[in-house]
Design an enzyme around this catalytic site. Structure first.
Site, mmCIF file in Angstrom:
data_model
loop_
_atom_site.group_PDB
_atom_site.id
_atom_site.type_symbol
_atom_site.label_atom_id
_atom_site.label_comp_id
_atom_site.label_asym_id
_atom_site.label_seq_id
_atom_site.Cartn_x
_atom_site.Cartn_y
_atom_site.Cartn_z
ATOM 1 N N ARG A 128 -2.282 13.807 -28.708
ATOM 2 C CA ARG A 128 -2.976 14.020 -27.430
ATOM 3 C C ARG A 128 -4.329 14.704 -27.585
ATOM 4 O O ARG A 128 -4.839 15.316 -26.637
ATOM 5 C CB ARG A 128 -2.088 14.777 -26.444
ATOM 6 C CG ARG A 128 -0.819 14.011 -26.086
ATOM 7 C CD ARG A 128 -0.029 14.725 -25.001
ATOM 8 N NE ARG A 128 1.129 13.928 -24.615
ATOM 9 C CZ ARG A 128 2.326 13.996 -25.215
ATOM 10 N NH1 ARG A 128 2.502 14.838 -26.229
ATOM 11 N NH2 ARG A 128 3.320 13.247 -24.807
ATOM 12 N N LYS A 178 -18.265 9.254 -25.801
ATOM 13 C CA LYS A 178 -17.605 7.982 -25.498
ATOM 14 C C LYS A 178 -16.979 7.429 -26.774
ATOM 15 O O LYS A 178 -17.655 7.303 -27.796
ATOM 16 C CB LYS A 178 -18.610 6.963 -24.949
ATOM 17 C CG LYS A 178 -18.935 7.130 -23.488
ATOM 18 C CD LYS A 178 -19.782 5.957 -23.020
ATOM 19 C CE LYS A 178 -20.053 6.007 -21.542
ATOM 20 N NZ LYS A 178 -20.850 4.849 -21.086
ATOM 21 N N GLU A 226 -32.326 1.300 -29.025
ATOM 22 C CA GLU A 226 -31.741 2.392 -28.249
ATOM 23 C C GLU A 226 -32.749 3.521 -28.025
ATOM 24 O O GLU A 226 -32.684 4.228 -27.019
ATOM 25 C CB GLU A 226 -30.484 2.924 -28.928
ATOM 26 C CG GLU A 226 -29.288 1.972 -28.871
ATOM 27 C CD GLU A 226 -28.598 1.936 -27.509
ATOM 28 O OE1 GLU A 226 -29.098 2.577 -26.557
ATOM 29 O OE2 GLU A 226 -27.557 1.265 -27.392
ATOM 30 N N LYS A 235 -30.617 11.947 -23.977
ATOM 31 C CA LYS A 235 -29.201 11.654 -23.739
ATOM 32 C C LYS A 235 -28.418 12.924 -23.470
ATOM 33 O O LYS A 235 -27.569 12.962 -22.573
ATOM 34 C CB LYS A 235 -28.603 10.893 -24.922
ATOM 35 C CG LYS A 235 -27.146 10.514 -24.663
ATOM 36 C CD LYS A 235 -26.623 9.436 -25.565
ATOM 37 C CE LYS A 235 -25.232 8.996 -25.103
ATOM 38 N NZ LYS A 235 -24.663 7.928 -25.951
ATOM 39 N N GLU A 265 -19.537 9.945 -16.589
ATOM 40 C CA GLU A 265 -20.196 8.776 -16.013
ATOM 41 C C GLU A 265 -19.748 8.500 -14.584
ATOM 42 O O GLU A 265 -19.404 7.379 -14.214
ATOM 43 C CB GLU A 265 -19.972 7.527 -16.890
ATOM 44 C CG GLU A 265 -21.042 6.463 -16.702
ATOM 45 C CD GLU A 265 -20.951 5.339 -17.711
ATOM 46 O OE1 GLU A 265 -20.559 4.242 -17.317
ATOM 47 O OE2 GLU A 265 -21.261 5.582 -18.886
ATOM 48 N N ARG A 282 -25.076 9.429 -15.414
ATOM 49 C CA ARG A 282 -24.921 8.996 -16.795
ATOM 50 C C ARG A 282 -24.987 7.480 -16.936
ATOM 51 O O ARG A 282 -25.341 6.964 -18.016
ATOM 52 C CB ARG A 282 -23.614 9.536 -17.391
ATOM 53 C CG ARG A 282 -23.446 9.132 -18.848
ATOM 54 C CD ARG A 282 -22.321 9.850 -19.554
ATOM 55 N NE ARG A 282 -22.178 9.335 -20.910
ATOM 56 C CZ ARG A 282 -21.449 9.912 -21.859
ATOM 57 N NH1 ARG A 282 -20.770 11.016 -21.607
ATOM 58 N NH2 ARG A 282 -21.377 9.377 -23.060
ATOM 59 N N ASN A 305 -26.836 3.140 -19.502
ATOM 60 C CA ASN A 305 -26.435 1.749 -19.702
ATOM 61 C C ASN A 305 -27.556 0.764 -19.376
ATOM 62 O O ASN A 305 -27.294 -0.439 -19.250
ATOM 63 C CB ASN A 305 -25.195 1.420 -18.850
ATOM 64 C CG ASN A 305 -23.949 2.074 -19.396
ATOM 65 O OD1 ASN A 305 -23.710 2.059 -20.591
ATOM 66 N ND2 ASN A 305 -23.158 2.665 -18.517
ATOM 67 N N HIS A 312 -27.465 -2.634 -20.876
ATOM 68 C CA HIS A 312 -26.162 -2.827 -21.497
ATOM 69 C C HIS A 312 -25.249 -3.798 -20.741
ATOM 70 O O HIS A 312 -24.381 -4.420 -21.349
ATOM 71 C CB HIS A 312 -25.460 -1.483 -21.682
ATOM 72 C CG HIS A 312 -25.992 -0.680 -22.832
ATOM 73 N ND1 HIS A 312 -27.319 -0.310 -22.919
ATOM 74 C CD2 HIS A 312 -25.389 -0.185 -23.941
ATOM 75 C CE1 HIS A 312 -27.497 0.385 -24.033
ATOM 76 N NE2 HIS A 312 -26.353 0.465 -24.665
ATOM 77 N N HIS A 364 -23.887 -6.195 -23.376
ATOM 78 C CA HIS A 364 -22.464 -6.320 -23.689
ATOM 79 C C HIS A 364 -21.978 -7.757 -23.466
ATOM 80 O O HIS A 364 -21.144 -8.266 -24.229
ATOM 81 C CB HIS A 364 -21.648 -5.352 -22.836
ATOM 82 C CG HIS A 364 -21.781 -3.916 -23.271
ATOM 83 N ND1 HIS A 364 -21.297 -2.865 -22.524
ATOM 84 C CD2 HIS A 364 -22.337 -3.359 -24.370
ATOM 85 C CE1 HIS A 364 -21.541 -1.730 -23.146
ATOM 86 N NE2 HIS A 364 -22.182 -2.002 -24.267
ATOM 87 N N HIS A 387 -25.328 -4.815 -31.840
ATOM 88 C CA HIS A 387 -25.384 -4.147 -30.534
ATOM 89 C C HIS A 387 -26.824 -3.855 -30.125
ATOM 90 O O HIS A 387 -27.226 -4.134 -28.986
ATOM 91 C CB HIS A 387 -24.570 -2.852 -30.584
ATOM 92 C CG HIS A 387 -24.650 -2.055 -29.319
ATOM 93 N ND1 HIS A 387 -24.120 -2.500 -28.129
ATOM 94 C CD2 HIS A 387 -25.229 -0.852 -29.059
ATOM 95 C CE1 HIS A 387 -24.356 -1.596 -27.180
ATOM 96 N NE2 HIS A 387 -25.024 -0.588 -27.720
#
Length: 359
Positions: free
Chosen positions: A118, A140, A182, A224, A234, A238, A242, A245, A249, A262
């Site tokens: 956990r 993330k 990026e 960032k 997010e 935040r 993206n 993205h 994606h 990417h």
């Protein structure tokens, strides 16, 4: 060594940027103090940089998990392999994972750390420009699914990000350019002056000039870190990170994971987001041209593969910014000013995708 502190209260951590950090016993003892460690890396990075890390861990017991490299390895299968290694090494909740590699290793090692017992601590040791300026920062973690990029994962902040810029000396040219995308994204979101600096210094950065790289990595991380500190999970601002993205994606998934890097997909996505911003009256066409020229001049793709309009729309429909059946996009109001919005004409999006990705 440069230091940026990502301020999240008890979950806050330092981002350390400099040369020779992987081999620093003092630094690793301070930021990775656990008695039991698992180093997760891949078959590309291990022969290049694992020996340097081993110098920094000299005299300490640690286990290793070396995985195949590539975006196509960002799977639940490999997360399970890391968990198997954690069990075999008998790590308890006071153990720690060290993620030595690019974005794929950082994401899957972080997800395994988030899931094991956990949640155990981990440290990001990013070795690619893209990971150093983006994916290693912000917590993330996760894996891809055939139905979409990063659909399975968790927020799990690292204990530290230790960026040894020496690792960029062995980074392939294509990967370096992918990381540049990026950095451009960060500038487009929040710093028009930084974008102008990139226009003037892109050649030096891509030639691996230490001063240019150091400045760009630091500024991208500052942008960032400030956004993540405001919105860790997010729920609002935040999502600006993206930019490009939602398109990117979809390109990665539609082309097949690993075929388009990417950062290459993000570069194309940035141009598509800028073009849609211009078509909806938000952004001057001259700014679109500046964005396109900077990315193309860096050797990055600025037009998507011919995946097809409907395939792009279907894949974008699985984007995490979809709310109430409506795809929210990050669009530009200026270079250095982005906004999250669902207020754009659907037909403008469809027309753009048909022109660029095919009917």
């Amino acid at each position: 060594m440069q230091r940026i502190d990502l301020k999240l209260g008890k979950r806050g951590y330092p981002i350390l940027i400099g040369s020779g950090l992987l081999g620093s016993r003092e630094l690793l003892a301070l930021h990775a103090p656990a008695g039991r460690l698992l180093v997760v890396t891949d078959e590309v990075v291990a022969p290049l940089w694992l020996p340097r890390l081993e110098q920094g861990l000299a005299g300490r017991a640690f286990a290793k998990c070396v995985l195949p490299g590539g975006e196509e390895q960002k799977t639940l299968f490999n997360v399970a392999a890391i968990i198997d290694a954690l069990v075999a090494a008998r790590l308890n909740r006071d153990g720690m994972v060290l993620a030595l590699g690019g974005g794929v290793i950082g994401d899957i090692a972080g997800f395994a750390a988030a899931s094991y017992q956990r949640g155990i601590a981990f440290v990001q040791l990013p070795t690619t420009l893209l990971a150093q300026v983006d994916s290693a920062v912000g917590g993330k973690t996760g894996v891809n699914h055939p139905g979409g990029k990063n659909l399975i994962g968790a927020f799990h902040q690292p204990s530290a990000v230790i960026t040894d810029t020496d690792t960029l000396s062995t980074l392939p040219e294509r990967q370096l350019r992918a990381g540049f995308a990026e950095i451009v994204k960060a500038a487009l979101i929040a710093d028009g002056a930084f974008f102008s600096w990139l226009e003037a210094n892109a050649a030096a950065l891509l030639a691996r000039d230490a001063g240019a790289l150091g400045h760009a990595i630091r500024r991208a991380c500052e942008i960032k870190a400030a956004i993540v500190a405001e919105d860790e999970r997010e729920e609002g601002r935040r999502a600006l990170l993206n930019l490009g993205h939602s398109f990117g994606h979809a390109i990665e998934a539609g082309a097949g994971y690993g075929r388009v890097l990417h950062g290459e997909a993000v570069a194309t996505g940035l141009v598509l987001a800028a073009e849609l911003s211009a078509r909806t009256g938000r952004l001057p066409g001259t700014d679109v041209q500046r964005i396109r020229e900077l990315l193309a001049g860096a050797g990055l793709p600025v037009d998507p593969p011919r995946i097809g309009r409907q395939a792009m729309l279907d894949l974008m429909g699985m984007d995490k910014k979809v709310a109430g059946g409506r795809l929210r996009l990050v669009l530009l109001d200026a270079i250095g000013a982005a906004a999250i919005t669902a207020d754009y004409p659907r037909d403008a999006l469809e027309a753009l995708l048909e022109e660029r990705a095919g009917a």
